[in-house]
Write a protein that holds these residues in place. Structure first.
Motif, PDB file in Angstrom:
ATOM      1  N   ARG A 160       0.860  -1.175   0.000  1.00  0.00           N
ATOM      2  CA  ARG A 160       0.000   0.000   0.000  1.00  0.00           C
ATOM      3  C   ARG A 160       0.895   1.223   0.000  1.00  0.00           C
ATOM      4  O   ARG A 160       1.799   1.343   0.829  1.00  0.00           O
ATOM      5  CB  ARG A 160      -0.907   0.007   1.217  1.00  0.00           C
ATOM      6  N   ASP A 161       0.621   2.117  -0.924  1.00  0.00           N
ATOM      7  CA  ASP A 161       1.430   3.327  -1.093  1.00  0.00           C
ATOM      8  C   ASP A 161       2.909   2.944  -1.206  1.00  0.00           C
ATOM      9  O   ASP A 161       3.257   2.168  -2.074  1.00  0.00           O
ATOM     10  CB  ASP A 161       1.168   4.325   0.035  1.00  0.00           C
ATOM     11  N   ASN A 162       3.740   3.435  -0.302  1.00  0.00           N
ATOM     12  CA  ASN A 162       5.177   3.177  -0.411  1.00  0.00           C
ATOM     13  C   ASN A 162       5.649   2.067   0.524  1.00  0.00           C
ATOM     14  O   ASN A 162       6.844   1.895   0.725  1.00  0.00           O
ATOM     15  CB  ASN A 162       5.967   4.458  -0.137  1.00  0.00           C
TER      16      ASN A 162
END
Length: 72
Positions: free
Chosen positions: A9-11
């Motif tokens: 998720r995301d980074n």
């Protein structure tokens, strides 16, 4: 070593692996191909380990907690 599953998720990315019949999570930040941390979950079932991986990706599992339990 066998990869069991991966969450992202995301980074943040968490990869669950099975090493010597024990689950571990390799934790990654940004786009690094090298794990920043690893935690071994010796006495935990796979559902607990999956929750920990997802909690890292969503920010619930903090860096402070990871530092307390990491093996590297």
């Amino acid at each position: 070593m066998e990869t069991y599953s991966e969450y992202q998720r995301d980074n943040k990315r968490a990869v669950i692996v099975e090493r010597n019949k024990k689950y571990e999570i390799d934790f990654y930040d940004d786009t690094s191909n090298t794990a920043k941390y690893t935690i071994r979950y010796e006495d935990k079932n796979i559902r607990f380990v999956e929750d920990a991986a997802w909690n890292y990706c969503t920010g619930i599992l903090t860096e402070e907690t990871i530092n307390r339990y990491k093996i590297r």
